[in-house]
Design an enzyme around this catalytic site. Structure first.
Site, PDB file in Angstrom:
ATOM      1  N   LYS A   1      16.927 -55.361  87.586  1.00 50.84           N
ATOM      2  CA  LYS A   1      15.935 -56.388  87.420  1.00 50.84           C
ATOM      3  C   LYS A   1      15.426 -56.448  85.984  1.00 50.84           C
ATOM      4  CE  LYS A   1      14.071 -55.773  92.035  1.00 50.84           C
ATOM      5  NZ  LYS A   1      12.900 -55.309  92.792  1.00 50.84           N
TER       6      LYS A   1
ATOM      7  N   GLU B   1      21.420 -56.126  79.175  1.00 55.09           N
ATOM      8  CA  GLU B   1      20.631 -55.026  79.742  1.00 55.09           C
ATOM      9  C   GLU B   1      19.304 -54.932  78.997  1.00 55.09           C
ATOM     10  OE1 GLU B   1      19.812 -53.222  82.181  1.00 55.09           O
ATOM     11  OE2 GLU B   1      21.316 -51.638  82.302  1.00 55.09           O
TER      12      GLU B   1
ATOM     13  N   ASP C   1      20.071 -46.551  77.617  1.00 55.95           N
ATOM     14  CA  ASP C   1      19.470 -45.224  77.591  1.00 55.95           C
ATOM     15  C   ASP C   1      20.600 -44.196  77.659  1.00 55.95           C
ATOM     16  OD1 ASP C   1      17.944 -42.893  78.129  1.00 55.95           O
ATOM     17  OD2 ASP C   1      16.467 -44.017  79.263  1.00 55.95           O
TER      18      ASP C   1
ATOM     19  N   ASP D   1      10.127 -51.619  83.814  1.00 54.68           N
ATOM     20  CA  ASP D   1       9.105 -51.214  84.764  1.00 54.68           C
ATOM     21  C   ASP D   1       8.992 -49.706  84.903  1.00 54.68           C
ATOM     22  OD1 ASP D   1      10.389 -50.581  87.980  1.00 54.68           O
ATOM     23  OD2 ASP D   1      11.658 -50.890  86.232  1.00 54.68           O
TER      24      ASP D   1
END
Length: 183
Positions: A47, A103, A107, A163
């Site tokens: 998301k 994206e 990471d 988030d």
């Protein structure tokens, strides 16, 4: 501000709304130039990508289309579990298409490495990665984003689509979350 204001959970603003807007416009112009005469398919990794991808596509001036994949490797954790699960696949054939994987943050690279290998089997013309943020200090897989908005430190960042436990995506900036929120 109200006591429960989400801005109070932010230790500091890492990337302002103005910086985001300017850099995303630059990335859109660069992608438009690099893919001139082509019709790339932007594939958003849900998301977290949705805010970045929406803004990015508004700055792309060439013919293109979009689709989404939903992938999970974090759950409600602050680090990847290493197990990648596709919960929504593409709705269209990608054979012969130039794919731009979008994206929110690169990471560990585990998810994007998995997705690149997963999509390569479908014989696209190319797969290129565009990420809002790159966190190379955490890389575990050999993944490189051709289009990277910002290199960020090893801190827990939220906002602009990112988030923590499905919260903070609505912040108009990228901020470092106070550690007491997730510890």
């Amino acid at each position: 501000m109200q006591v429960n204001d989400i801005h109070n959970d932010i230790e500091s603003v890492l990337i302002s709304a103005e910086e985001l807007e300017a850099r995303v416009a630059e990335l859109g112009a660069q992608i438009s130039a690099d893919f001139a005469g082509k019709n790339p398919l932007f594939v958003g990794v849900l998301k977290g990508c949705f805010v970045f991808m929406a803004d990015l596509m508004r700055h792309v001036s060439i013919h293109c289309s979009m689709d989404f994949m939903a992938v999970s490797s974090y759950g409600n954790q602050t680090t990847t579990t290493g197990a990648v699960k596709i919960t929504k696949d593409l709705n269209q054939d990608i054979e012969g298409r130039d794919i731009i994987l979008v994206e929110d943050i690169l990471d560990s690279g585990v998810t994007l490495n998995y997705l690149t290998e997963y999509l390569q089997v479908r014989k696209p013309a190319s797969i290129t990665i565009a990420t809002l943020m790159d966190k190379p200090s955490r890389r575990k897989a050999p993944v490189h984003a051709k289009y990277a908005g910002f290199e960020v430190p090893d801190a827990f960042v939220v906002g602009y689509g990112l988030d923590y436990a499905e919260t903070y995506r609505n912040l108009p900036y990228v901020g470092i979350l106070k550690s007491e929120i997730y510890e």
